[in-house]
Design an enzyme around this catalytic site. Structure first.
Site, PDB file in Angstrom:
ATOM      1  N   ASP A  47     -55.150  25.236 -13.539  1.00 48.01           N
ATOM      2  CA  ASP A  47     -53.769  25.946 -13.315  1.00 48.01           C
ATOM      3  C   ASP A  47     -53.798  27.335 -13.603  1.00 48.01           C
ATOM      4  OD1 ASP A  47     -50.895  26.002 -12.605  1.00 48.01           O
ATOM      5  OD2 ASP A  47     -50.461  25.829 -15.096  1.00 48.01           O
ATOM      6  N   SER A  48     -52.737  28.104 -13.485  1.00 49.25           N
ATOM      7  CA  SER A  48     -52.672  29.379 -13.519  1.00 49.25           C
ATOM      8  C   SER A  48     -52.325  29.549 -15.237  1.00 49.25           C
ATOM      9  CB  SER A  48     -51.586  30.234 -13.033  1.00 49.25           C
ATOM     10  OG  SER A  48     -50.168  29.584 -13.153  1.00 49.25           O
ATOM     11  N   TYR A 103     -49.289  33.510 -11.975  1.00 48.48           N
ATOM     12  CA  TYR A 103     -49.937  33.913 -10.341  1.00 48.48           C
ATOM     13  C   TYR A 103     -48.871  34.011  -9.483  1.00 48.48           C
ATOM     14  CZ  TYR A 103     -54.733  32.381 -11.745  1.00 48.48           C
ATOM     15  OH  TYR A 103     -55.938  31.918 -12.349  1.00 48.48           O
ATOM     16  N   CYS A 133     -51.822  23.700  -9.760  1.00 48.66           N
ATOM     17  CA  CYS A 133     -50.903  24.787  -9.684  1.00 48.66           C
ATOM     18  C   CYS A 133     -50.321  24.901  -8.172  1.00 48.66           C
ATOM     19  CB  CYS A 133     -51.709  26.076  -9.846  1.00 48.66           C
ATOM     20  SG  CYS A 133     -50.640  27.623 -10.081  1.00 48.66           S
ATOM     21  N   GLU A 173     -40.831  28.564 -20.301  1.00 44.17           N
ATOM     22  CA  GLU A 173     -41.889  28.829 -21.317  1.00 44.17           C
ATOM     23  C   GLU A 173     -41.247  29.306 -22.590  1.00 44.17           C
ATOM     24  OE1 GLU A 173     -45.070  31.319 -19.778  1.00 44.17           O
ATOM     25  OE2 GLU A 173     -45.691  29.710 -18.589  1.00 44.17           O
ATOM     26  N   CYS A 200     -43.521  23.151  -8.428  1.00 49.09           N
ATOM     27  CA  CYS A 200     -44.215  24.002  -9.280  1.00 49.09           C
ATOM     28  C   CYS A 200     -44.396  23.385 -10.711  1.00 49.09           C
ATOM     29  CB  CYS A 200     -43.279  25.430  -9.686  1.00 49.09           C
ATOM     30  SG  CYS A 200     -43.598  26.474 -11.174  1.00 49.09           S
ATOM     31  N   HIS A 228     -43.956  23.826 -13.618  1.00 50.30           N
ATOM     32  CA  HIS A 228     -43.029  23.913 -14.867  1.00 50.30           C
ATOM     33  C   HIS A 228     -41.821  22.795 -14.592  1.00 50.30           C
ATOM     34  CE1 HIS A 228     -45.477  27.148 -15.835  1.00 50.30           C
ATOM     35  NE2 HIS A 228     -45.015  27.505 -16.951  1.00 50.30           N
TER      36      HIS A 228
HETATM   37  N1  DGL Z   1     -48.581  27.146 -12.178  1.00 49.31           N
HETATM   38  C1  DGL Z   1     -47.477  28.176 -11.279  1.00 49.31           C
HETATM   39  C2  DGL Z   1     -47.237  27.002 -10.075  1.00 49.31           C
HETATM   40  O1  DGL Z   1     -46.963  25.926 -10.141  1.00 49.31           O
HETATM   41  C3  DGL Z   1     -46.361  28.470 -12.157  1.00 49.31           C
HETATM   42  C4  DGL Z   1     -46.733  29.694 -13.211  1.00 49.31           C
HETATM   43  C5  DGL Z   1     -47.216  30.761 -12.418  1.00 49.31           C
HETATM   44  O2  DGL Z   1     -46.300  31.542 -11.793  1.00 49.31           O
HETATM   45  O3  DGL Z   1     -48.430  31.197 -12.281  1.00 49.31           O
HETATM   46  O4  DGL Z   1     -46.661  27.699  -9.059  1.00 49.31           O
END
Ligand code: DGL
Length: 273
Positions: free
Chosen positions: A11-12, A43, A74, A154, A188, A190
């Site tokens: 993941d990012s 990202y 991600c 976050e 996403c 989160h």
């Molecule tokens: N992990 C990213 C997603 O699921 C969210 C956080 C980011 O923007 O990197 O799209």
């Protein structure tokens, strides 16, 4: 036949630990290696070329282990880069979040009206629309980028009753509800933490589909179909790597995993890959 090689998950940042949570529940026997690119997160507001460049390095690092499959937890990488990453690594099966989430959404929507919430880059990619249309051309797809959700989660602002997240969520979701969606893809990493807040606003007539959880089920099907499943009589182990300082990892990790993390985390230099 069992295959105890690990599954790579990346993941990012640390949001992908929500997918780890689903994997620990759905595939407890598997060994997992997680990489979170905490030095370069987020990202979701970046250009597709940058996301692909970062994702290639993430994959190269994880490929230094002898993996049997890769999960792209991600949403942003799945929507922009998955096909390229799979084409560049034909010997390793990749599971992203888009196809499994869309398959589930196409199954559950009755009115054929599906909302998708995700990062800007994910919504801009059109990947969810394309996948849903392939499954059923009659499905109307309404995408909505929700860029404030990631920083709010976050910072711990995801609980029902929190006026900040509730105000932001209502603003993002109202246009989707006006379009009479009956299914909403949480596209996403989160967003599983926002499930309660989102469900309260959407009401019982909207079914929520968690992309990360669907990816975990998809991995289970894939491992079964290819005879790659781990030893069912054992509990797997998980290893964690990040690209920035590890100090805050445990706090953030327990937020996304919703349990205390008893593992150590190691820092690597992702620019070397
Ligand atoms: N992990 C990213 C997603 O699921 C969210 C956080 C980011 O923007 O990197 O799209």
């Amino acid at each position: 036949m069992t295959d105890t090689r690990p599954v790579g998950v990346f993941d990012s940042g640390l949001g992908g630990l929500t997918a780890i949570r689903s994997l620990l529940r759905i595939l407890p026997e598997e060994n997992l290696i997680y990489f979170g690119d905490t030095a370069r997160v987020p990202y979701g507001n970046r250009a597709p070329e940058t996301i692909l460049q970062y994702a290639r390095q993430d994959v190269r690092f994880l490929r230094s282990f002898h993996l049997k499959a890769m999960v792209v937890a991600c949403g942003t990488i799945s929507t922009t880069s998955l096909d390229t990453l799979q084409a560049e690594n034909p010997d390793l099966p990749f599971v992203g979040v888009v196809s499994p989430a869309c398959r589930r959404a196409a199954e559950v929507t009755k009115q054929k009206r599906v909302g998708v919430i995700a990062t800007r880059a994910s919504v801009r990619s059109g990947a969810y629309e394309a996948a849903l249309r392939r499954l059923d051309p009659e499905i109307a797809v309404i995408g909505k980028p929700c860029p404030l959700f990631v920083p709010l989660v976050e910072n711990g602002r995801f609980r029902p009753g929190d006026i900040v997240i509730e105000t932001v969520a209502r603003e993002y979701l109202t246009p989707l509800l006006r379009q009479n969606i009956d299914t909403l893809i949480l596209g996403c990493t989160h967003y599983p933490l926002l499930q309660e807040v989102i469900a309260d606003i959407c009401g019982a007539s909207v079914t929520l589909v968690s992309a990360g959880e669907e990816a975990a089920y998809e991995l289970k099907r894939l491992l079964k179909a290819r005879n790659l499943r781990g030893d069912l009589s054992h509990t797997g182990e998980a290893q964690f790597f990040v690209s920035d300082q590890t100090e805050d990892f445990e706090n953030m990790a327990s937020l996304f995993l919703r349990e205390d993390l008893r593992h150590t985390v190691r820092r690597i230099d992702i620019e070397q890959y």
